[in-house]
Design an enzyme around this catalytic site. Structure first.
Site, mmCIF file in Angstrom:
data_model
loop_
_atom_site.group_PDB
_atom_site.id
_atom_site.type_symbol
_atom_site.label_atom_id
_atom_site.label_comp_id
_atom_site.label_asym_id
_atom_site.label_seq_id
_atom_site.Cartn_x
_atom_site.Cartn_y
_atom_site.Cartn_z
ATOM 1 N N MET A 1 27.952 21.892 31.890
ATOM 2 C CA MET A 1 26.673 21.197 31.811
ATOM 3 C C MET A 1 26.837 19.685 31.769
ATOM 4 S SD MET A 1 24.195 23.496 29.443
ATOM 5 C CE MET A 1 22.871 22.406 29.907
ATOM 6 N N GLU A 2 28.071 19.218 31.632
ATOM 7 C CA GLU A 2 28.285 17.769 31.526
ATOM 8 C C GLU A 2 29.039 17.262 32.758
ATOM 9 O OE1 GLU A 2 29.496 16.614 27.538
ATOM 10 O OE2 GLU A 2 28.270 18.183 26.649
ATOM 11 N N MET A 3 30.349 17.101 32.665
ATOM 12 C CA MET A 3 31.080 16.575 33.815
ATOM 13 C C MET A 3 31.484 17.692 34.781
ATOM 14 S SD MET A 3 33.090 13.717 31.545
ATOM 15 C CE MET A 3 33.825 12.638 32.785
ATOM 16 N N ASN B 1 33.058 20.763 30.465
ATOM 17 C CA ASN B 1 31.783 21.425 30.147
ATOM 18 C C ASN B 1 30.931 21.512 31.415
ATOM 19 O OD1 ASN B 1 29.118 22.009 29.311
ATOM 20 N ND2 ASN B 1 29.503 21.136 27.287
ATOM 21 N N ASP C 1 25.947 17.206 35.079
ATOM 22 C CA ASP C 1 26.146 17.541 36.492
ATOM 23 C C ASP C 1 24.896 18.184 37.084
ATOM 24 O OD1 ASP C 1 28.155 17.716 38.715
ATOM 25 O OD2 ASP C 1 27.656 19.848 38.547
#
Lengths: 334, 334
Positions: free
Chosen positions: B126-128, B124, B84
């Protein structure tokens, strides 16, 4: 055997006769989406790979399909797209579906056809942020791509013209025939609900069809956004005037297709409107000076939802792997 | 008719007998990838949609397939992934292909199975960068999803357990049988080149197979990266010790699968190594204290390339459209 089959054919013909043959709607300002031409299967397959290949971007993360996602109506369902390094795009991504039926590409029509369009995002620093030269060098480093280009174009050298030609060939088969509305146009009286049919009549009589016509219900002219009342937006896009340099073309945009519009939210060049109900209301007021009642609005929305066609069945391509010589993506580099 | 077929079967059996029947390799430390179990087709189809649905991310742009791209070996071919707002991920994305054959998921094995894994990236930051609660609310606002969940799970209420169960069911069919090496294991003596076969012998005799064994050539143990010599990296990942809290587990990682390793570059948990040649050289020196000659290295690389199996044929799902009530993505918002 021959006689028996002839008898069967006769029975079938009689049955169809009794049920009423299909009588196509004629003299309508909208025509059905044609089935895709066969094209060159090898070229289309190559174009599909390129369309899905994120290595055509600087980051190795963004492919054509990122913003023209074939799982979601050939669009990204974002107000404006996400480009390299998460840059916010300037305008809503138009659907790639049926885009071959448009007179020109991009909202401002700056590309004459799909070939010209396909080269744009690859080299746009706000989108895929690559260059044509880097894209060609990358493809030329991948043996399976070299073989495929040679098979399709007959030369060992890969050019950007071949890349965009192959992508365009794939995009040309991304059409969506057999929407309920098209089945109705072809004579299936049961394909539309009464509400949708009333919506279509209203769509015609109240003037929407003046711009949204033809097989794509749009894509055939540039029109000013905000004819009767100005459209309020923070989006700085100027539309067609950016191409023509003519002040008269300010805020004039290519009329978007209404095909699959149920899938291609949010709406308008700035992607500011989330629902069809709101879009119909705004279009009525700003373009036609008409305030649709809730019932009328729902009828038009029902009609618009009947424009969702059969989506192309895409088998996800398996991309040829990079070789040891292939330049690596630089998503976080300068 | 029965007699004729029996005669044919006899001729076939005699022909096979003359040509030499297939004799499977036995007592090998690697076994062929099994064909996927049939599973529940409706659940797998639902899981496929969820796997490809970018609406499970805050931005509406990142799906499971973004980092586990089924066009590119179930990986993203980046050193570390893009999350993201273009955040740089901490570690290389492992392939989703054949991941059901691993004893645990993630490099540090912090998820026991695919169900547990699937919930991780969604929430997460840092991810989705979504939450399970928002994901459920989103899915519950989409009528076609509600229908599909009800069909598969029998209840009108969607839960995160159902979401991860469906995604895992899809992932369980993402196996890649019939690699040339597997055909050889099954008895096809022509499936491997002499070079690849020599590479396999060296792979066994020089000790690679101590960790890279079983059907997945890995995924069955945690091992220290840098047994003989330390591995130099800027990547701060600590590996298994982050899960166990044991200092002895520092820099111990789940042994990655070597299946489809030709497709899943770059290599190692930090994705720092681009080519198989380099990876084999480093592994030999750091894990085995062995300096492979150029010829030996090329043999092992030829063997590794024989591990590329039949990639799953995925028909791109058409995702059900959002409704007027569906919360919209916020790619650029706080």
């Amino acid at each position: 055997m021959t006689i028996r089959f002839n008898v069967r054919a006769l029975v079938l013909a009689l049955t169809l006769g009794c049920a009423g043959a299909l009588h196509a709607q004629t003299n309508e300002p909208v025509s059905p989406i044609p089935y895709p031409a066969a094209g060159d299967p090898a070229k289309i397959e190559l174009g599909k790979k390129l369309f899905f290949d994120p290595r055509l971007s600087k980051s190795g993360f963004i492919s054509c399909n990122s913003c023209h996602n074939l799982s979601t109506g050939g669009s990204d369902n974002l107000a404006t797209s996400i480009g390299d390094k998460w840059q916010q795009g300037p305008i809503n991504s138009p659907t790639v579906l049926n885009s071959s039926l448009n007179m020109a590409q991009f909202w401002d029509g700056r590309a004459g056809d799909l070939r010209e369009q396909a080269g744009g995002p690859i080299a746009n620093p706000m989108e895929m942020a690559f260059t044509h030269e880097l894209a060609i060098a990358l493809l030329a480093s991948i043996p399976d791509y070299v073989d495929e280009f040679k098979q399709v174009y007959g030369t060992p050298e890969i050019t950007i013209g071949e890349v965009t030609d192959a992508i365009a060939a794939f995009e040309e088969v991304l059409v969506t025939p057999d929407a309920p509305f098209d089945l109705w146009l072809k004579g299936d009286q049961t394909a539309l609900s009464d509400q949708a049919l009333a919506g279509y009549q209203l769509f015609k009589t109240s003037g929407c069809v003046a711009c949204h016509n033809g097989p794509n219900l749009g894509g055939r002219s540039f029109q000013k956004m905000g004819l009767i009342e100005p459209y309020q937006t923070d989006n700085p896009a100027q539309g067609r005037s950016a191409v023509t340099g003519q002040d008269a073309d300010r805020f004039s945009f290519k009329v978007p297709t209404l095909r699959n519009v149920e899938l291609t939210y949010p709406y308008f060049h700035d992607g500011a409107v989330n629902t069809l109900t709101e879009a119909v209301d705004i279009m009525g007021r700003l373009q036609l000076g008409r305030h649709y009642s809730a019932e009328e609005n729902a009828q038009i929305v029902a009609f618009l939802k009947s424009l969702t066609g059969k989506q192309p069945e895409i088998v996800l391509p398996i991309l040829p792997p990079s070789s040891d010589e292939t330049p690596r993506p630089t998503p976080f580099g300068p």
